[in-house]
Design an enzyme around this catalytic site. Structure first.
Site, PDB file in Angstrom:
ATOM      1  N   GLU A  79      -4.589  -1.411 -14.675  1.00  0.00           N
ATOM      2  CA  GLU A  79      -5.897  -2.059 -14.597  1.00  0.00           C
ATOM      3  C   GLU A  79      -6.966  -1.131 -15.168  1.00  0.00           C
ATOM      4  OE1 GLU A  79      -7.692  -2.031 -10.407  1.00  0.00           O
ATOM      5  OE2 GLU A  79      -5.539  -2.088 -10.011  1.00  0.00           O
ATOM      6  N   CYS A 111      -3.392  -4.116  -8.699  1.00  0.00           N
ATOM      7  CA  CYS A 111      -2.275  -3.218  -8.370  1.00  0.00           C
ATOM      8  C   CYS A 111      -0.919  -3.914  -8.338  1.00  0.00           C
ATOM      9  CB  CYS A 111      -2.543  -2.550  -7.023  1.00  0.00           C
ATOM     10  SG  CYS A 111      -4.086  -1.622  -6.989  1.00  0.00           S
ATOM     11  N   HIS A 233       2.421  -0.949  -1.078  1.00  0.00           N
ATOM     12  CA  HIS A 233       1.360  -0.504  -1.964  1.00  0.00           C
ATOM     13  C   HIS A 233       0.381   0.291  -1.106  1.00  0.00           C
ATOM     14  CE1 HIS A 233      -2.113  -0.282  -4.469  1.00  0.00           C
ATOM     15  NE2 HIS A 233      -2.804  -1.111  -3.699  1.00  0.00           N
TER      16      HIS A 233
END
Length: 390
Positions: A79, A111, A233
């Site tokens: 990103e 993400c 994550h």
């Protein structure tokens, strides 16, 4: 046919700032950073490194010449890309000398992008069993000096080779996923710093995990007891635990203890690097595999991927026989331990350094950057990359 992760490695910039010292400089109780969000160090990117060089250096750590000739697809999840048109994957493809008869693309969804890349790679290999796919997850997390998100910055890259008959982790077929239009985190094209509603983002992460876990159970009949560990994550290292703990009462205490213990192991590398956006989940996986010495072949690992905006997915993999032999814990320890600590003032100075945006040329001094692949400058609007090992 088994398809999954055959090789995995990471790379981080050679500079970092100590989170205790950053807290003191910000008039914050250090425990808020080191315990509250669970960060010990934060990687700092010099101007000679960007998402392309970090990814290329990560891939350089794991690929041999045979791999480079067998790879026919390079997928770059990020990103914080460097160009609105040309894929970062094309630069890495060239820097590493990968087989020219290959596809190279860049993917974006906060993400989550590297997870989408892995799912795409699985489909490609299912149709082309002799193929290998290089999946790259590289990002530089920037919120700004003295902002609420400053302590959750970081930088780094994870490279994964996806293939049939993988040496490390065979990915299972079924997964669960969800999309909802949420403005919890975003970065307009006119700024290099992310905008974030931290409270909303935390809430949505937790909500997504609960919703997707229920969906996964309905699809598969699985329970927490079927998992040796679940990797998350990690925008900061406490986040996964915040999502997991409310759901643990649905299982027995032995399973709860195991999942929490392995959750701690999965945060080891992330604590020392910080948030690397797309690669954070896979850095967590690598941390688990290389620091939890009693993991056994056949163990099932769960992976929860969350990309703000928002897309989430829960998927799973089975550890393969001899998976430890395909890892590089000593090399990764060396990458972390050989870095240079810089002061808060030096970090602030480095943070404010910029590449030109007005079309002017720039020549960079490599100085003490030990990376094999680095950015040497900009000429005629083109980034000039160097691979000292080519």
């Amino acid at each position: 046919m088994k398809i999954g992760i055959d090789k995995i490695g990471f790379y981080a910039p050679h500079l970092y700032v100590d989170m205790n010292k950053l807290a003191v400089a910000r008039d914050v109780e250090p425990a808020k950073f080191t315990i509250g969000i669970g960060q010990e160090e934060m990687a700092v990117t010099p101007l000679t490194q960007d998402t392309v060089t970090l990814a290329a250096n990560a891939a350089l750590e794991i690929l041999d010449e045979k791999d480079k000739q067998e790879i026919d697809f390079v997928i770059f999840g990020t990103e914080t890309g460097i160009d609105s048109s040309k894929a970062a994957a094309v630069y890495v493809h060239d820097l590493l000398g990968i087989n020219p008869d290959a596809r190279s693309v860049e993917m974006k969804q906060a993400c989550y992008a590297a997870t989408a890349a892995i799912q795409m790679a699985k489909g490609h290999i299912a149709l082309n069993p002799d193929s290998k796919v290089l999946v790259l997850a590289s990002d530089i997390a920037r919120y700004g000096i003295r902002t609420g998100g400053e302590a959750t910055q970081g930088a780094g890259a994870v490279a994964m080779l996806i293939s049939a008959d993988p040496k490390i982790l065979a990915l299972e077929e079924k997964s669960a996923y969800h999309t909802s239009d949420v403005m919890d985190f975003w970065r307009p094209t006119y700024t290099d710093k992310a905008l974030v509603d931290g409270k909303l983002s935390n809430e949505k992460y937790i909500e997504f995990f609960a919703k997707i876990w229920e969906q996964y159970k309905e699809k598969t009949g699985a329970t927490f007891s079927d998992f040796e560990a679940i990797c998350f994550h990690l925008p900061y290292t406490k986040m996964g635990q915040k999502a997991l703990k409310p759901l643990l009462p649905e299982t027995d205490e032995v399973t709860q203890d195991r999942l929490l213990e392995n959750n701690e192991a999965s945060k080891t590398y992330n604590k020392r690097i910080g948030n690397i956006y797309t690669g954070s989940l896979y850095l967590s996986l690598l941390s688990l595999l290389e620091t939890k010495e009693d993991l056994q072949e056949g163990a099932r690992i769960g992976l929860f991927s969350y990309g703000s905006g928002a897309v989430g997915e829960f998927f799973t993999g089975i550890l393969q026989p001899g998976f430890q032999n395909a890892l590089q814990p000593a090399r990764h320890k060396e990458i972390l331990d050989s870095r240079k600590e810089i002061s808060v003032a030096e970090y602030e100075e480095e943070f404010e350094r910029r590449l030109p945006t007005d079309g002017s040329n720039l020549e960079l001094e490599k100085e003490d950057d030990p990376s094999a692949i680095y950015l040497a400058g900009i000429k005629d609007h083109m980034r000039q990359y160097v691979n000292n090992k080519s």
